[in-house]
Design an enzyme around this catalytic site. Structure first.
Site, PDB file in Angstrom:
ATOM      1  N   SER A 114     -27.669  39.624  13.402  1.00  0.00           N
ATOM      2  CA  SER A 114     -26.610  39.716  13.670  1.00  0.00           C
ATOM      3  C   SER A 114     -25.958  41.359  13.690  1.00  0.00           C
ATOM      4  O   SER A 114     -26.604  42.288  14.459  1.00  0.00           O
ATOM      5  CB  SER A 114     -25.472  38.752  12.893  1.00  0.00           C
ATOM      6  OG  SER A 114     -24.348  38.595  13.783  1.00  0.00           O
ATOM      7  N   LYS A 166       1.768  33.053  15.697  1.00  0.00           N
ATOM      8  CA  LYS A 166       1.678  33.908  14.952  1.00  0.00           C
ATOM      9  C   LYS A 166       1.088  33.156  13.541  1.00  0.00           C
ATOM     10  O   LYS A 166       0.616  33.912  12.821  1.00  0.00           O
ATOM     11  CB  LYS A 166       3.265  34.232  14.535  1.00  0.00           C
ATOM     12  CG  LYS A 166       3.430  35.196  13.131  1.00  0.00           C
ATOM     13  CD  LYS A 166       2.865  36.801  13.766  1.00  0.00           C
ATOM     14  CE  LYS A 166       3.257  37.615  12.611  1.00  0.00           C
ATOM     15  NZ  LYS A 166       2.338  38.914  13.181  1.00  0.00           N
TER      16      LYS A 166
END
Length: 296
Positions: A114, A166
């Site tokens: 990765s 949010k």
């Protein structure tokens, strides 16, 4: 006769100085990874060990090696499952600047997956052991959810927010479909950045790369078959390649960055906790999207 004590003192001081100079050079000669005592052209060795959570230290080392004229090539040794997207991209950018000035050769250890692989593609030649774990091209984000547990003990959270998203990823509320769509779009974009970097770095068309970029891990031998790795070989094979490339010949001088110094208490606690309890005193904390192989 009166000048003899002064002459004797001068010779004594000079002899002591030469003795210590000889000790320093002898120690540098016998220490295979000497930093600054060897004279002449050298190969620099940079090491990426463990999860990538902070770019600052390694970037400083990269810039130092980039500026040192005596370092003619750099071997990047990677033993990492990856880590944060931001730190991985920052280190990769600095490695590309280094590679533009001097040869950058990559050696994969046990794991270079990765984000660890993301760093590798900055090099001009990648060496891996046949059994190295690499690949894992992809992005992951994980969010715990404690809402049900908190409800059982009578704890609730009230949230006041300025906009719909949010509190996305909050551990105290379930995901909505809109939340999932938002985060999936984020992941897809960061994943596309990874794919584009590998495609460009390894000169592999995106459509040919795509089947192997689904997060799967590969052995070093499998990675070589599809072009993600150039050579099957050890760290010292990578060193020999860099030495041949720069004309340094056999057994070149290697230069390592100065080690990070921990105070005595930190070293003692780290050793005791790791040895007897298997606990890391300084755990890595990573947030947001990750270029990370979770099986590490």
């Amino acid at each position: 006769m009166k000048k003899r004590p002064f002459l004797l003192a001068t010779l004594t001081v000079g002899g002591i100085f030469l003795f210590f100079l000889l000790v320093v050079f002898t120690a540098g000669y016998f220490h295979s990874g000497s930093m600054a005592v060897s004279v002449g052209d050298k190969i620099g060795v940079l090491e990426v060990e463990g999860p990538i959570d902070d770019a600052k230290r390694l970037i400083e080392q990269i810039r130092d090696f980039c500026e040192r004229g005596s370092i003619k090539a750099v071997v990047l040794r990677i033993n990492s499952p990856g880590g944060g997207v931001g730190p991985s991209q920052e280190i990769y950018a600095e490695l590309k600047k280094l590679a533009a000035k001097k040869p950058l050769i990559v050696s994969m250890g046990s794991v270079a997956a990765s984000g660890g692989y993301y760093l590798a593609i900055a090099g001009e030649r990648i060496f891996a052991n046949p059994g190295t774990i690499t690949g894992s091209i992809g992005v992951i984000m994980s969010f715990p959810n404690y809402q049900e547990l908190m409800g059982k003990v009578g704890v609730a959270t009230e949230t006041i927010k300025s906009g719909q998203y949010k509190d996305v990823g909050s551990a105290t509320k379930p995901f909505t479909d809109a939340d999932r769509d938002l985060l999936q779009n984020l992941i897809d974009d960061v994943y596309q950045q990874f794919i584009e970097a590998v495609s460009k770095g390894r000169n592999i068309p995106v459509d040919r790369l795509q089947p192997y970029a689904d997060g799967r891990i590969l052995s070093g031998r499998q990675a070589k078959e599809i072009g993600l790795v150039d050579e099957l070989g050890t760290f010292y094979d990578a060193i020999d390649y860099a030495a041949d490339l720069t004309g340094l010949g056999a057994d070149p001088d290697l230069v390592y960055p100065e080690p990070i110094q921990k105070n005595l208490l930190d070293r003692y606690l780290d050793t005791m906790m790791s040895r007897y309890l298997g606990v890391d005193m300084f755990p890595v904390k990573m947030h947001g999207p990750l270029y990370l192989w979770s099986g590490y």
